[in-house]
Design a protein around this motif. Structure first.
Motif, PDB file in Angstrom:
ATOM      1  N   LEU A  46       1.107  -1.086   0.337  1.00  0.00           N
ATOM      2  CA  LEU A  46       0.159  -0.017   0.038  1.00  0.00           C
ATOM      3  C   LEU A  46       0.691   1.622   0.157  1.00  0.00           C
ATOM      4  N   LEU A  47       1.508   1.230   1.061  1.00  0.00           N
ATOM      5  CA  LEU A  47       2.476   2.024   1.088  1.00  0.00           C
ATOM      6  C   LEU A  47       3.438   3.620  -0.680  1.00  0.00           C
ATOM      7  N   ILE A  48       4.013   1.885  -1.142  1.00  0.00           N
ATOM      8  CA  ILE A  48       4.344   1.275  -2.299  1.00  0.00           C
ATOM      9  C   ILE A  48       4.117   2.290  -3.545  1.00  0.00           C
ATOM     10  N   LEU A  49       2.491   1.937  -3.657  1.00  0.00           N
ATOM     11  CA  LEU A  49       1.204   2.031  -4.535  1.00  0.00           C
ATOM     12  C   LEU A  49       0.515   3.508  -4.362  1.00  0.00           C
ATOM     13  N   ILE A  50       0.431   3.951  -3.373  1.00  0.00           N
ATOM     14  CA  ILE A  50       0.199   4.825  -2.736  1.00  0.00           C
ATOM     15  C   ILE A  50       0.763   6.272  -2.969  1.00  0.00           C
ATOM     16  N   GLY A  51       2.190   6.030  -2.528  1.00  0.00           N
ATOM     17  CA  GLY A  51       3.253   6.850  -3.546  1.00  0.00           C
ATOM     18  C   GLY A  51       3.447   7.067  -4.265  1.00  0.00           C
ATOM     19  N   LEU A  52       3.209   5.638  -5.532  1.00  0.00           N
ATOM     20  CA  LEU A  52       3.119   5.758  -6.772  1.00  0.00           C
ATOM     21  C   LEU A  52       2.405   7.063  -6.757  1.00  0.00           C
ATOM     22  N   LEU A  53       1.072   6.715  -6.681  1.00  0.00           N
ATOM     23  CA  LEU A  53       0.506   7.727  -7.343  1.00  0.00           C
ATOM     24  C   LEU A  53      -0.040   9.148  -6.792  1.00  0.00           C
ATOM     25  N   VAL A  54       0.642   9.052  -5.825  1.00  0.00           N
ATOM     26  CA  VAL A  54       0.942  10.681  -4.976  1.00  0.00           C
ATOM     27  C   VAL A  54       1.695  10.900  -6.388  1.00  0.00           C
ATOM     28  N   LEU A  55       2.777  10.310  -6.672  1.00  0.00           N
ATOM     29  CA  LEU A  55       4.009  10.814  -7.571  1.00  0.00           C
ATOM     30  C   LEU A  55       3.724  11.507  -8.752  1.00  0.00           C
ATOM     31  N   SER A  56       2.911  10.363  -8.849  1.00  0.00           N
ATOM     32  CA  SER A  56       2.262  10.536 -10.777  1.00  0.00           C
ATOM     33  C   SER A  56       1.135  11.604 -10.434  1.00  0.00           C
ATOM     34  N   SER A  57       0.424  12.073  -9.545  1.00  0.00           N
ATOM     35  CA  SER A  57      -0.168  13.129  -9.482  1.00  0.00           C
ATOM     36  C   SER A  57       0.761  14.232  -9.678  1.00  0.00           C
ATOM     37  N   ASN A  58       1.827  14.143  -9.439  1.00  0.00           N
ATOM     38  CA  ASN A  58       2.439  15.783  -9.283  1.00  0.00           C
ATOM     39  C   ASN A  58       3.417  15.928 -10.134  1.00  0.00           C
ATOM     40  N   ILE A  59       3.773  14.460 -10.957  1.00  0.00           N
ATOM     41  CA  ILE A  59       4.684  14.443 -11.828  1.00  0.00           C
ATOM     42  C   ILE A  59       3.654  15.367 -13.059  1.00  0.00           C
ATOM     43  N   TYR A  60       2.131  15.397 -13.015  1.00  0.00           N
ATOM     44  CA  TYR A  60       1.625  15.146 -14.132  1.00  0.00           C
ATOM     45  C   TYR A  60       0.668  16.751 -14.285  1.00  0.00           C
ATOM     46  N   GLN A  61       0.447  16.748 -12.514  1.00  0.00           N
ATOM     47  CA  GLN A  61       0.396  18.313 -12.187  1.00  0.00           C
ATOM     48  C   GLN A  61       1.457  19.427 -12.903  1.00  0.00           C
ATOM     49  N   LEU A  62       3.068  19.117 -12.480  1.00  0.00           N
ATOM     50  CA  LEU A  62       4.423  20.027 -12.612  1.00  0.00           C
ATOM     51  C   LEU A  62       4.223  19.737 -14.521  1.00  0.00           C
ATOM     52  N   TRP A  63       3.577  18.511 -15.182  1.00  0.00           N
ATOM     53  CA  TRP A  63       3.528  18.208 -16.867  1.00  0.00           C
ATOM     54  C   TRP A  63       3.060  19.505 -17.436  1.00  0.00           C
ATOM     55  N   LYS A  64       1.956  19.569 -16.470  1.00  0.00           N
ATOM     56  CA  LYS A  64       0.344  20.795 -17.427  1.00  0.00           C
ATOM     57  C   LYS A  64       0.976  21.661 -16.894  1.00  0.00           C
ATOM     58  N   GLY A  65       1.867  22.389 -16.082  1.00  0.00           N
ATOM     59  CA  GLY A  65       2.261  23.713 -15.563  1.00  0.00           C
ATOM     60  C   GLY A  65       2.016  24.380 -14.118  1.00  0.00           C
ATOM     61  N   LYS A  66       0.869  23.758 -13.582  1.00  0.00           N
ATOM     62  CA  LYS A  66       0.424  23.686 -12.197  1.00  0.00           C
ATOM     63  C   LYS A  66       1.042  24.032 -11.475  1.00  0.00           C
ATOM     64  N   THR A  67       0.306  24.691 -10.257  1.00  0.00           N
ATOM     65  CA  THR A  67       1.164  25.086  -9.106  1.00  0.00           C
ATOM     66  C   THR A  67       0.398  24.134  -8.280  1.00  0.00           C
ATOM     67  N   ASP A  68       1.339  24.387  -6.552  1.00  0.00           N
ATOM     68  CA  ASP A  68       0.137  24.612  -5.394  1.00  0.00           C
ATOM     69  C   ASP A  68      -0.273  25.929  -4.931  1.00  0.00           C
ATOM     70  N   GLU A  69      -0.068  26.910  -6.375  1.00  0.00           N
ATOM     71  CA  GLU A  69      -0.431  28.132  -5.335  1.00  0.00           C
ATOM     72  C   GLU A  69      -1.707  28.695  -5.215  1.00  0.00           C
ATOM     73  N   THR A  70      -3.406  27.930  -5.025  1.00  0.00           N
ATOM     74  CA  THR A  70      -4.379  27.758  -4.943  1.00  0.00           C
ATOM     75  C   THR A  70      -4.082  27.492  -3.751  1.00  0.00           C
ATOM     76  N   LEU A  71      -3.179  27.407  -2.688  1.00  0.00           N
ATOM     77  CA  LEU A  71      -2.932  26.870  -1.282  1.00  0.00           C
ATOM     78  C   LEU A  71      -4.112  28.280  -0.364  1.00  0.00           C
ATOM     79  N   PRO A  72      -4.631  28.511   0.457  1.00  0.00           N
ATOM     80  CA  PRO A  72      -5.595  30.264   1.040  1.00  0.00           C
ATOM     81  C   PRO A  72      -3.829  30.610   1.245  1.00  0.00           C
ATOM     82  N   ALA A  73      -4.780  31.825   1.891  1.00  0.00           N
ATOM     83  CA  ALA A  73      -3.467  32.771   1.593  1.00  0.00           C
ATOM     84  C   ALA A  73      -3.022  32.877   3.237  1.00  0.00           C
ATOM     85  N   SER A  74      -2.269  34.407   3.878  1.00  0.00           N
ATOM     86  CA  SER A  74      -2.023  34.163   4.763  1.00  0.00           C
ATOM     87  C   SER A  74      -3.129  34.342   5.312  1.00  0.00           C
ATOM     88  N   SER A  75      -2.282  34.101   6.793  1.00  0.00           N
ATOM     89  CA  SER A  75      -3.962  34.370   8.260  1.00  0.00           C
ATOM     90  C   SER A  75      -4.221  35.954   7.745  1.00  0.00           C
TER      91      SER A  75
END
Length: 168
Positions: A46-75
């Motif tokens: 499960l660790l391996i499979l979930i890790g591969l899923l997260v890693l592939s999702s991050n690679i896909y987002q980088l490939w599409k040019g998306k970043t995690d800048e959509t997180l909420p603003a400062s306090s």
């Protein structure tokens, strides 16, 4: 943020691989129907499979040019927009440590039901994390908490015959 997440994900995949390799050295016992290697082997996979899923999702987002800048603003911006204030720096890990202590105390000292306390722990822990959509994230946390809480209670009381405080 993505670089740190990828590094942690690679670490978890490596841990899963090492765990899987080490479980192959475990021999089965006659009195255990699952054998002593089934659970650690399953967790490693499960660790391996979930890790591969997260890693592939991050690679896909980088490939599409998306970043995690959509997180909420400062306090400060959150206060202006009447959004919940998020803990940062040392406050978030401290809050999680306090939640863990409260969870352990509630289940093992006060003997409150594992399913209810696990669900509450998952929901409260999730609300400490930054989320782009707090309402949707809280709903997902409730669903995950319900599944994990009831699942843990059923697995440990019905299959492993561990004496845990339950609702039934």
């Amino acid at each position: 943020m993505v670089k740190i997440e990828n590094a942690v994900t690679l670490l978890m995949i490596s841990l899963g691989i090492v765990g899987y390799i080490e479980t192959q050295k475990i021999t089965g016992f006659a009195f255990d129907s699952l054998g002593s290697k089934a659970i650690p082997e399953g967790v490693s996979i499960l660790l391996i499979l979930i890790g591969l899923l997260v890693l592939s999702s991050n690679i896909y987002q980088l490939w599409k040019g998306k970043t995690d800048e959509t997180l909420p603003a400062s306090s400060e911006k959150a206060l202006e927009a009447n959004e919940p204030v998020e803990l940062s720096g040392f406050a978030r890990p401290l809050a999680i440590v306090i939640l863990v202590i409260l969870y352990i105390s509630a289940v093992f000292v006060l003997r409150w039901p594992v399913s209810v306390m696990t669900m509450a722990f998952v929901v409260m822990s999730a609300t400490l994390l930054p989320m782009p959509n707090r309402k949707q994230g809280t709903i997902y946390a409730l669903i995950a908490g319900l599944v994990v809480g009831v699942g843990i209670e059923l697995i440990f009381t019905q299959f492993f015959f561990v004496d845990l405080p339950t609702l039934w």
